[in-house]
Design an enzyme around this catalytic site. Sequence first.
Site, PDB file in Angstrom:
ATOM      1  N   SER A 191      56.237 -19.735 -45.872  1.00 48.37           N
ATOM      2  CA  SER A 191      55.023 -20.742 -45.115  1.00 48.37           C
ATOM      3  C   SER A 191      53.991 -19.608 -45.425  1.00 48.37           C
ATOM      4  CB  SER A 191      55.553 -20.662 -43.875  1.00 48.37           C
ATOM      5  OG  SER A 191      54.184 -20.924 -43.000  1.00 48.37           O
TER       6      SER A 191
ATOM      7  N   ASP B 110      47.488 -18.189 -57.978  1.00 51.00           N
ATOM      8  CA  ASP B 110      46.107 -19.217 -58.524  1.00 51.00           C
ATOM      9  C   ASP B 110      44.967 -18.595 -59.525  1.00 51.00           C
ATOM     10  OD1 ASP B 110      48.062 -21.246 -58.425  1.00 51.00           O
ATOM     11  OD2 ASP B 110      47.299 -21.873 -56.315  1.00 51.00           O
TER      12      ASP B 110
ATOM     13  N   LYS C 294      59.506 -23.483 -47.702  1.00 51.23           N
ATOM     14  CA  LYS C 294      58.364 -24.339 -46.868  1.00 51.23           C
ATOM     15  C   LYS C 294      57.095 -24.335 -46.995  1.00 51.23           C
ATOM     16  CE  LYS C 294      58.572 -24.144 -42.038  1.00 51.23           C
ATOM     17  NZ  LYS C 294      56.983 -24.676 -41.371  1.00 51.23           N
TER      18      LYS C 294
END
Length: 648
Positions: free
Chosen positions: A406, A417, A432
């Site tokens: 999460s 990224d 998740k």
Amino acid sequence: QLDYQKRLLLAGEVEQLRIFETRIDDEINSGRVILAPLGARLLENSIQRAEKIVTEILTKPFDFTADESYETDPEKLDFCTTEQELKERWRTDLKFRVLNRYLGLVEDEALGDPTKLARQKHLELEKNAREKISRQYTDYFGRLLKETVRDHYDRYLNAFARAFDPHTGYMPPQSKEDFDISMRGSLEGIGATLREEDGYIRVVKVIPGSAADRQGELHADDIILAVGEGEDEPVDITDMRLRDAVSLIRGKKGTEVRLTVRRAGHKPLTIPIERDVVIIEESFVKSTVVDDPLSKLSYGYIRIPSFYRDFENTRNGGDGRNSTDDVKKALKNLSRKKVEGVILDLRNNGGGALTDAVGITGLFIEKGPVVQVRDGDGDTKVLYDHDSYVGYDGPLVVLVNQFSASASEIVAGALQDYRRAVVIGSEHTHGKGTVQVVMDLDKALTLRNMREYMPLGALKMTTQKFYRVNGDSTQYRGVVPDIILPDRSRNNKFGERYLDYSLSWDAIPAVAHDDINSQGDVERLSRLSQDRVRTDKDFLEIQRMADLSAERIRDTHQSLQLKMVHQERLDMQGDKERAHSYGMFDGLDADLPDDDDLEREEKDEDASLSEAQKLHKAISKDPYVSESMAILGDLMRQQELQVAGNPG
């Protein structure tokens, strides 16, 4: 869910239920549900039948010298077609349980080699073991027969809801305390998050700082088979409702509960835990300075056990503690100590406040998007870090494993990224990438004449999905590290991808973000890391244990011969001792050691150790931290070469 272990219902009875495979939606639409009461009736009859079978089998001694085995994985079994087949399934199952209890009694009395016991002593212990197992099953069947038709409706509705995704579910009405347990799976007394799954009580998470965490042996994904109060006979909780299991696990602070657990690739083991309240301090961010013995450089280490935030105090105008502020303070402290790089440890971090996932990411970038959130209508919202403050801009490594979920995946994904950090760890994080809300059905269903049926309970429902700034979902696949390290649990099926009906991975358009590019040449970093790992004794041991675990997972046939089972227990004990000697290398408990270990060290060496010193001792044996330091060293050398005008 009625008979996951396939030892109650016969194949013909299952066929009576299977008729409803394509009728469940019709039942829900019509409001006339037949499957739930039919399941209740068939199960009640099958329980009474099984009770008679078990009683009959346990009246006679078992022969532990016979060369027999049986299949332990229910998924590889079919339902029995005849009562005689069912009796044989029960016989082998009970024989193994009695055999293990027998060996436990031998160990308790320190009688040595169980294959060399005098006949009279053997018969005495075998009878004692059968009596104990018999009492367990008397209680077990008694609890099952107490289930009401309403319990079956609750199970039916939950199964229906969970067919949409594993995090959607129906929660039956309960007292406030039990409602909280259903919603969070939080158990007072030991400090573990649990869930009811396919007739088992499974550990979702061990709460940092709790009694279970300090004891150190209970792991996420363990299945709790039985619960004992101190020295009392354990109670089998297979097929027990969560709230009933909770009532057995709970107890006063200072009392002992003994959990019998099953772990993939292991035989059942008993874990004693002294009940206590959760020590909140242990769940907060911790940091220290670690020294690389090879390069003589110092690095900062920050462990985030969860993304916590005291919303209640914040709402009331107070100074509520939160993980973002604590990481910010840790970074300031490490900067003052002039560390050469930072290791951000998100292993076993199951998530928490989305606010802090954004805030902590923002401490390593100037400003920009952190995560995208999309709802069922396709509307997308981008959450930004608007604060230009940067807490640390030097070399950064993020540690993750299969239990990083999460909010942890949001932070790791964003820093990857932006090419801000090198992410290292297991083959993938948990995966998740969804958001749930809890709907109070008493308030949501405003139909006429519904009051007489209240309370209706609640529905936990998945409403949104997380996406990285590059457009990829964190759902299902999780985050794939830049550098993958050996993990003892790599053969275990941990993660969203292994859950029934989990939502699939997908992607949406990327959102514009900076390319910080402080990762360096990741491919070269990975090659250098692999060269070290191939010859590192700790990682070689991790690899050996991963291979052994895989072999155990594949071989689900269990011997029922005394000498074989005894040797297996000895082997398992040896594995456990070796694992303990390697500190925190285990992918399941890459965490602080239990406080008992720390207290012993303090008494023996220095009772005035600070929290940072305790943390430093705890991670000094962790090969993942050692390799993180080596990777930071490689990264720094790359950067130095680039500054000198040599791309290396």
